[in-house]
Design a protein around this motif. Structure first.
Motif, PDB file in Angstrom:
ATOM      1  N   THR A 154       0.682  -1.258  -0.122  1.00  0.00           N
ATOM      2  CA  THR A 154       0.081   0.059  -0.290  1.00  0.00           C
ATOM      3  C   THR A 154       0.556   1.306   0.211  1.00  0.00           C
ATOM      4  OG1 THR A 154      -1.667  -1.102   1.189  1.00  0.00           O
ATOM      5  CG2 THR A 154      -1.384   0.849   0.915  1.00  0.00           C
ATOM      6  N   LYS A 155       1.759   1.005   0.772  1.00  0.00           N
ATOM      7  CA  LYS A 155       2.645   2.246   0.735  1.00  0.00           C
ATOM      8  C   LYS A 155       3.556   3.269  -0.691  1.00  0.00           C
ATOM      9  CE  LYS A 155       7.771   3.751   2.354  1.00  0.00           C
ATOM     10  NZ  LYS A 155       8.839   3.018   3.274  1.00  0.00           N
ATOM     11  N   ARG A 156       3.570   1.805  -1.146  1.00  0.00           N
ATOM     12  CA  ARG A 156       4.346   1.869  -3.105  1.00  0.00           C
ATOM     13  C   ARG A 156       3.201   2.557  -3.519  1.00  0.00           C
ATOM     14  NH1 ARG A 156       7.310  -3.185  -1.514  1.00  0.00           N
ATOM     15  NH2 ARG A 156       5.762  -4.156  -2.394  1.00  0.00           N
ATOM     16  N   PHE A 157       2.024   1.489  -3.646  1.00  0.00           N
ATOM     17  CA  PHE A 157       0.635   2.325  -4.282  1.00  0.00           C
ATOM     18  C   PHE A 157       0.525   3.503  -4.075  1.00  0.00           C
ATOM     19  CE2 PHE A 157      -3.461   2.179  -6.043  1.00  0.00           C
ATOM     20  CZ  PHE A 157      -3.393   1.900  -7.004  1.00  0.00           C
ATOM     21  N   LEU A 158       1.276   4.369  -2.376  1.00  0.00           N
ATOM     22  CA  LEU A 158       0.181   5.157  -2.627  1.00  0.00           C
ATOM     23  C   LEU A 158       1.511   6.183  -2.732  1.00  0.00           C
ATOM     24  CD1 LEU A 158      -0.987   5.064   1.319  1.00  0.00           C
ATOM     25  CD2 LEU A 158      -2.302   5.841  -0.563  1.00  0.00           C
ATOM     26  N   LEU A 159       1.906   6.342  -2.800  1.00  0.00           N
ATOM     27  CA  LEU A 159       3.613   6.909  -3.533  1.00  0.00           C
ATOM     28  C   LEU A 159       3.219   7.575  -4.783  1.00  0.00           C
ATOM     29  CD1 LEU A 159       6.588   5.326  -1.109  1.00  0.00           C
ATOM     30  CD2 LEU A 159       5.185   7.538  -0.924  1.00  0.00           C
ATOM     31  N   LYS A 160       2.931   6.226  -5.477  1.00  0.00           N
ATOM     32  CA  LYS A 160       2.877   7.288  -6.939  1.00  0.00           C
ATOM     33  C   LYS A 160       1.741   7.546  -7.325  1.00  0.00           C
ATOM     34  CE  LYS A 160       3.268   1.780  -8.383  1.00  0.00           C
ATOM     35  NZ  LYS A 160       2.573   1.320  -9.226  1.00  0.00           N
TER      36      LYS A 160
ATOM     37  N   GLN B 110       3.287  12.744  -7.042  1.00  0.00           N
ATOM     38  CA  GLN B 110       2.823  13.625  -8.151  1.00  0.00           C
ATOM     39  C   GLN B 110       1.755  15.236  -7.293  1.00  0.00           C
ATOM     40  OE1 GLN B 110       0.206  11.694 -11.282  1.00  0.00           O
ATOM     41  NE2 GLN B 110       1.491  10.086 -10.576  1.00  0.00           N
ATOM     42  N   MET B 111       1.248  15.081  -6.377  1.00  0.00           N
ATOM     43  CA  MET B 111       0.676  16.049  -5.645  1.00  0.00           C
ATOM     44  C   MET B 111       1.190  16.830  -4.608  1.00  0.00           C
ATOM     45  SD  MET B 111      -2.697  14.313  -5.191  1.00  0.00           S
ATOM     46  CE  MET B 111      -3.780  15.199  -4.059  1.00  0.00           C
ATOM     47  N   LYS B 112       3.042  15.861  -4.447  1.00  0.00           N
ATOM     48  CA  LYS B 112       3.700  16.970  -3.502  1.00  0.00           C
ATOM     49  C   LYS B 112       3.090  16.909  -2.080  1.00  0.00           C
ATOM     50  CE  LYS B 112       6.169  18.578  -6.875  1.00  0.00           C
ATOM     51  NZ  LYS B 112       7.515  19.691  -8.053  1.00  0.00           N
ATOM     52  N   VAL B 113       2.644  16.639  -1.685  1.00  0.00           N
ATOM     53  CA  VAL B 113       1.652  16.272  -0.847  1.00  0.00           C
ATOM     54  C   VAL B 113       2.182  15.393   0.920  1.00  0.00           C
ATOM     55  CG1 VAL B 113      -0.473  17.055  -1.954  1.00  0.00           C
ATOM     56  CG2 VAL B 113       0.066  14.989  -0.968  1.00  0.00           C
ATOM     57  N   ILE B 114       3.457  15.105   0.753  1.00  0.00           N
ATOM     58  CA  ILE B 114       3.761  13.710   2.032  1.00  0.00           C
ATOM     59  C   ILE B 114       5.201  14.537   2.013  1.00  0.00           C
ATOM     60  CG2 ILE B 114       4.880  11.217   2.149  1.00  0.00           C
ATOM     61  CD1 ILE B 114       2.551  10.441   0.307  1.00  0.00           C
ATOM     62  N   GLU B 115       4.821  14.193   3.598  1.00  0.00           N
ATOM     63  CA  GLU B 115       6.377  15.152   4.531  1.00  0.00           C
ATOM     64  C   GLU B 115       7.093  13.643   4.405  1.00  0.00           C
ATOM     65  OE1 GLU B 115       8.640  17.988   5.872  1.00  0.00           O
ATOM     66  OE2 GLU B 115       6.859  18.377   5.147  1.00  0.00           O
TER      67      GLU B 115
ATOM     68  N   PHE C 241       1.866  14.132   6.242  1.00  0.00           N
ATOM     69  CA  PHE C 241       1.074  15.169   5.512  1.00  0.00           C
ATOM     70  C   PHE C 241       1.735  16.716   5.600  1.00  0.00           C
ATOM     71  CE2 PHE C 241      -2.304  11.570   4.654  1.00  0.00           C
ATOM     72  CZ  PHE C 241      -1.816  12.061   3.171  1.00  0.00           C
ATOM     73  N   ASN C 242       1.819  17.336   4.510  1.00  0.00           N
ATOM     74  CA  ASN C 242       2.875  18.707   4.575  1.00  0.00           C
ATOM     75  C   ASN C 242       1.753  19.756   4.730  1.00  0.00           C
ATOM     76  OD1 ASN C 242       1.903  19.389   1.790  1.00  0.00           O
ATOM     77  ND2 ASN C 242       3.856  18.810   1.161  1.00  0.00           N
ATOM     78  N   GLU C 243       2.032  21.094   4.305  1.00  0.00           N
ATOM     79  CA  GLU C 243       0.662  22.544   4.925  1.00  0.00           C
ATOM     80  C   GLU C 243      -0.180  22.371   3.631  1.00  0.00           C
ATOM     81  OE1 GLU C 243       4.690  23.904   2.850  1.00  0.00           O
ATOM     82  OE2 GLU C 243       4.232  22.851   4.222  1.00  0.00           O
ATOM     83  N   LYS C 244       0.633  21.509   2.931  1.00  0.00           N
ATOM     84  CA  LYS C 244      -0.382  21.563   1.600  1.00  0.00           C
ATOM     85  C   LYS C 244      -2.018  20.327   2.013  1.00  0.00           C
ATOM     86  CE  LYS C 244       1.880  22.430  -2.659  1.00  0.00           C
ATOM     87  NZ  LYS C 244       2.434  21.303  -4.191  1.00  0.00           N
ATOM     88  N   TRP C 245      -1.698  20.002   2.612  1.00  0.00           N
ATOM     89  CA  TRP C 245      -2.926  18.603   3.830  1.00  0.00           C
ATOM     90  C   TRP C 245      -2.969  19.020   4.721  1.00  0.00           C
ATOM     91  CZ3 TRP C 245      -4.180  13.517   0.954  1.00  0.00           C
ATOM     92  CH2 TRP C 245      -4.638  13.626  -0.199  1.00  0.00           C
ATOM     93  N   PHE C 246      -3.030  19.969   5.473  1.00  0.00           N
ATOM     94  CA  PHE C 246      -2.919  21.224   6.154  1.00  0.00           C
ATOM     95  C   PHE C 246      -2.281  19.765   7.902  1.00  0.00           C
ATOM     96  CE2 PHE C 246      -7.575  20.185   4.043  1.00  0.00           C
ATOM     97  CZ  PHE C 246      -6.908  21.036   3.258  1.00  0.00           C
TER      98      PHE C 246
END
Length: 393
Positions: A160-166, A170-175, A191-196
């Motif tokens: 699931t980790k690999r799948f979510l990263l795809k 692309q959205m650049k929301v993961i810290e 998540f970063n500030e883009k996703w609160f």
């Protein structure tokens, strides 16, 4: 097979984990001996309610000072720190997006929102807990042999980790994102500030966790004092370093159950009912999973308890500061205290035993004796500190 039917079959094994009277070791109280013997001896049956009152009456709980200032402080702290509706909506927005991605992996899967986000027992910065239900994938810690189940779940979380990263890269929301391989394995996403700046923890088929969250959700809606006291005591534990299961202190769930036990069993008249006893049709077993959140439930009336927040908090600290956890354990489903020997999963190495409402495990397994002694001492010191402050107010 229909999705609901298949998941219902998975859940059915949870019925065996519901705590019935017959699941307790049968003990009796010996006349005049003050000790407990197995059924079959010539002695009187233990009555849990009478026994609980006997234990509690031997613990001196008093609040001799006017602590109105403390009640005000607890209320102000709650409204300052509690989860706000805008935060809840932001969390739901993130959860809905994650669910859409997860269903691309498992089309018949769905999620339950769990933890403090839905129980109303966390602060505005609490993380989001998701229980991801995958039909036919086994119930976490229940339906498969322990080692096999962990390998099963851990492998799926890494996939699931690999799948979510795809999608999320692309959205650049993961810290950050990682799999935590523990008793209940988690996929942890920051998540970063883009996703609160939200942190999301995903577990797979952790149905007991989903049931416990729903149970606490309805307790928190019954009387606001429950949520207020839980959040205030959590803040006390955070400030003292005691809300830290990784370092062998208390976890958030155990803290909530301690307050629940106090308001349900110790205060007179009780502030909280025992939902598993008064509404077993909803709260007694796996059927709770299908009962929706935010419903109005008809319950037998309770006598009104008008104790102030300050009096409740002081007596709560006194109660657990003096609590003899070597001999007594807490049963949430029974709504009582019992001798430690009566709990099936009791372990003498546990300094505190709080029986989880459905699986019968001890929720305070991570707690070590020296940590518990430190917590109890600090609770009584806090009472004295509050009394000294009241004299000067």
């Amino acid at each position: 097979m229909n999705q609901d039917v298949e998941v219902n079959n998975i859940c059915r094994s949870l019925e065996t984990f519901h705590i019935d009277n017959d699941n307790y070791k049968q003990y009796k109280l010996c006349k005049g001996k003050g000790k407990y013997c197995h059924v079959g001896d010539d002695c009187k049956l233990l009555k849990t309610t009478i026994y609980t009152k006997y234990v509690v009456n031997n613990i001196d709980l008093n609040c001799p000072y006017n602590l109105d200032w403390l009640s005000k402080h607890i209320r102000m702290s709650y409204y300052r720190d509690c989860q706000k509706m805008p935060t809840f909506k932001k969390k739901c927005k993130v959860v809905r997006y994650i669910e859409r991605i997860l269903r691309l992996m498992e089309s018949r899967s769905f999620i339950f929102l769990t933890g403090s986000t839905i129980t109303n027992l966390g602060d505005d910065s609490s993380d989001v807990d998701i229980c991801w239900i995958i039909p036919g994938y086994g119930i976490n810690n229940l339906s498969l042999p322990y080692d096999m189940n962990l390998n099963y779940i851990n492998g799926k979380l890494h996939e699931t980790k690999r799948f979510l990263l795809k999608f999320l890269n692309q959205m650049k929301v993961i810290e950050g994102i990682s799999v935590i391989e523990s008793k209940v394995p988690l996929l942890q996403i920051q998540f970063n500030e883009k996703w609160f700046n939200i942190e999301v923890d995903i577990s797979i088929n952790n149905l007991p966790g989903a049931m416990n969250s729903k149970l606490l959700h309805y307790y928190s809606g019954f009387d606001l004092r429950f949520s207020q006291l839980v959040l205030f005591f959590k803040n006390f534990c955070k400030a003292s370093g005691y809300k830290d299961a990784h370092n062998n202190y208390l976890n958030s769930y155990s803290i909530s159950l301690m307050v629940l036990h106090f308001l349900q069993v110790i205060v007179e008249p009780p502030i909280l009912p025992n939902l598993q006893q008064v509404r077993p049709d909803i709260f007694s077993n796996y059927k709770l999973l299908w009962f929706p959140y935010f419903q109005n439930i008809i319950l037998p009336p309770l006598k009104t308890n008008r104790m102030s927040l300050s009096e409740l908090y002081v007596k709560f600290l006194q109660y657990f500061g003096k609590f003899d956890s070597k001999y007594y354990g807490i049963s949430i489903s029974k709504g009582c205290l019992l001798p430690r020997a009566l709990f099936i999963k009791n372990n003498r190495n546990y300094p505190l035993f709080i029986e989880e409402p459905f699986e019968k495990e001890n929720t305070a397994r991570s707690l070590k004796l020296d940590r518990w002694i430190d917590i109890k001492r600090n609770m009584l010191e806090e009472v004295n500190c509050l009394f000294r402050k009241s004299k000067s107010v």
